[in-house]
Design an enzyme around this catalytic site. Structure first.
Site, short mmCIF file in Angstrom:
data_model
loop_
_atom_site.label_atom_id
_atom_site.label_comp_id
_atom_site.label_asym_id
_atom_site.label_seq_id
_atom_site.Cartn_x
_atom_site.Cartn_y
_atom_site.Cartn_z
N ASP A 81 53.35 59.13 -6.56
CA ASP A 81 51.93 58.80 -6.80
C ASP A 81 51.02 60.02 -6.74
O ASP A 81 51.37 61.07 -6.20
CB ASP A 81 51.45 57.75 -5.79
CG ASP A 81 51.68 58.17 -4.34
OD1 ASP A 81 52.68 58.86 -4.05
OD2 ASP A 81 50.86 57.81 -3.47
N GLU A 139 53.07 57.04 -1.68
CA GLU A 139 53.13 57.72 -0.38
C GLU A 139 51.74 57.84 0.22
O GLU A 139 51.57 57.86 1.43
CB GLU A 139 53.75 59.13 -0.54
CG GLU A 139 54.09 59.81 0.78
CD GLU A 139 52.88 60.32 1.53
OE1 GLU A 139 52.85 60.19 2.77
OE2 GLU A 139 51.94 60.84 0.90
N GLU A 140 50.73 57.92 -0.67
CA GLU A 140 49.37 58.27 -0.21
C GLU A 140 48.57 57.08 0.30
O GLU A 140 47.43 57.25 0.72
CB GLU A 140 48.59 58.92 -1.36
CG GLU A 140 49.20 60.22 -1.89
CD GLU A 140 48.97 61.41 -0.98
OE1 GLU A 140 48.36 61.25 0.09
OE2 GLU A 140 49.42 62.52 -1.35
N ARG A 180 62.06 72.30 10.13
CA ARG A 180 61.88 72.15 11.58
C ARG A 180 62.77 71.02 12.08
O ARG A 180 62.80 69.93 11.52
CB ARG A 180 60.43 71.81 11.92
CG ARG A 180 60.22 71.64 13.40
CD ARG A 180 58.80 71.28 13.78
NE ARG A 180 58.71 71.20 15.23
CZ ARG A 180 58.51 72.27 16.02
NH1 ARG A 180 58.33 73.46 15.50
NH2 ARG A 180 58.48 72.14 17.32
N HIS A 366 45.78 68.34 -1.85
CA HIS A 366 44.60 67.45 -1.79
C HIS A 366 43.31 68.18 -2.16
O HIS A 366 42.24 67.79 -1.70
CB HIS A 366 44.46 66.77 -0.41
CG HIS A 366 45.52 65.75 -0.13
ND1 HIS A 366 45.30 64.58 0.53
CD2 HIS A 366 46.86 65.73 -0.44
CE1 HIS A 366 46.44 63.88 0.63
NE2 HIS A 366 47.39 64.57 0.05
ZN LIG Z 1 49.31 63.92 0.11
ZN LIG Z 2 52.42 64.35 -0.40
#
Ligand SMILES: [Zn+2]
Ligand SMILES: [Zn+2]
Length: 394
Positions: A81, A139-140, A180, A366
């Site tokens: 997305d 995902e957002e 990580r 973003h």
């Molecule tokens: Zn994002």
């Molecule tokens: Zn992302």
């Protein structure tokens, strides 16, 4: 040798991966509306002769089975997305969908996973095990496509022993990755508070119940949960970014509205903290003569990279990219719905470098000027293919 073949294939298909990425970038779609993207993924999988089935409306799950005998299954995940941002880059692949932009690199993740799939499908005579390709929506946006895909069975039939995901990171140079082990990203909950008092003339405070003052006390007091109640060894963040007290110099309003975010890296403490915050805010409001409605909308859980899996991913990555191209990551207090996979299975989420200062490719995700150094697409496709076949035991 499999490694060299993967490397060669990653270079051979680079041009196609770039054009896939540019097509997706030019046609971004918002969360849960990834219809063109989903159709594109399906047609690419069809072209490659990879079987797939839809899941969670716009999600797509593909399966590649190596010819050598093995029952091991591994899942590779890409999100699809885009964001409600108007792109400011003047590039030929600029977003054609006004007000929508792939500003988080999910076009990169999707085109990369298609490239990885092509490499693996080409080499399937040479490895054993099954690769599940997860192209997920949204995902957002809460509740997150990952949670829906899992609910609809993406981690079953067959169940993967591990889930791998990659995400662009503008702080890391193209050609490198960051990784990580253990806890990596935060849980994120949204807080909505309404503090009610009794408004009136600013000159007559004794006749009113001032919700502005109550709110001020609440904001200050809640930080004590972060500094005095939270275990100092456990990262905890509480931020209020919206406070509306719509009175005037001489008007005390009836109520104040505030919104904030709460983030941490422990599920038990997360829910304990919710109760502390609610109790403290309500208690302060009550003691000062007002009331408080304290609502929490639960977001994604924290993301943990399983230690054994991550250790092997790191070794394979160092083997494939060179030790100098694998960087350590710090804890990152943003959230990511890949966390759901990490709560449900052994998972590893690593960062793909896409930065190039010489080309001035430095913008954060973003933002309207986010872009990538596309040379990262050689690393993204080949590395994931290599990690998959190695984790499958080849
Ligand atoms: Zn994002
Ligand atoms: Zn992302």
């Amino acid at each position: 040798m499999l490694k060299e073949k993967i490397r060669q294939l990653a270079e051979n298909i680079y041009g196609d991966v770039v054009s896939h990425r540019r097509f997706l970038h030019a046609h971004p779609e918002l969360s849960f509306q990834e219809y063109t993207t989903s159709a594109f993924v399906k047609s690419c999988l069809d072209d490659l002769g990879i079987s797939w089935h839809p899941l969670a409306d716009t999600g797509v799950v593909g399966l590649i089975k190596g010819d050598l005998p093995s029952d091991v299954v591994i899942a590779l995940r890409a999100d699809m997305d885009a964001l409600p941002i108007t792109e400011k880059n003047e590039v030929e692949y600029k977003s054609q969908n006004e007000g929508v932009m792939h500003a988080c690199g999910h076009d990169v993740h999707t085109s990369s996973l298609l490239g990885t799939a092509r490499i693996l499908q080409t080499l399937k005579a040479e490895f054993g095990g099954t690769i599940k390709l997860i192209f997920q929506p949204a995902e957002e946006k809460l509740p997150g496509g990952a949670s829906l895909m899992i609910k609809e069975g993406v981690l079953e039939n067959p169940r993967p022993v591990a889930v791998l995901g990659q995400h662009v990171m503008p702080l890391i140079d193209a050609g490198k990755i960051g990784i990580r082990s253990g806890k990596y990203m935060a849980s994120t909950d949204e807080i909505y508070v309404t503090v009610k008092g009794k408004g009136g003339h600013g000159a007559q405070p004794h006749q009113n119940i001032d919700p502005v003052l109550i709110t001020a006390h609440i904001i200050v007091a809640l930080q004590q949960i972060v500094s005095r109640v939270a275990d100092p060894r456990l990262p905890t963040v509480l931020s209020f970014g919206k406070v509306i007290a719509n009175g005037a110099t001489n008007i005390i309003p009836n109520e104040v509205y505030l919104e904030g975010t709460f983030r941490t890296l422990d599920e038990e403490w997360r829910y304990e903290a919710h109760q502390h915050m609610k109790k403290m805010a309500e208690g302060i409001a009550e003691a000062m003569g007002g009331t408080c409605e304290f609502e929490i909308a639960n977001g994604y859980p924290f993301l943990v990279n399983e230690e054994k899996l991550t250790a092997s991913v790191r070794l394979y990555a160092e083997d494939y990219l060179g030790k100098e191209n694998v960087e350590d990551l710090d804890i990152w207090m943003a959230a990511e719905d890949f966390a759901y996979y990490s709560q449900a299975a052994d998972a590893c989420f690593y960062r793909l470098g896409i930065r190039n200062e010489e080309k001035n490719i430095i913008s954060s995700v973003h933002t309207p000027t986010f872009d990538i150094d596309e040379s990262a697409l050689i690393c993204s496709t080949g590395l994931m293919a290599y990690l998959a076949v190695k984790r499958l035991g080849n």
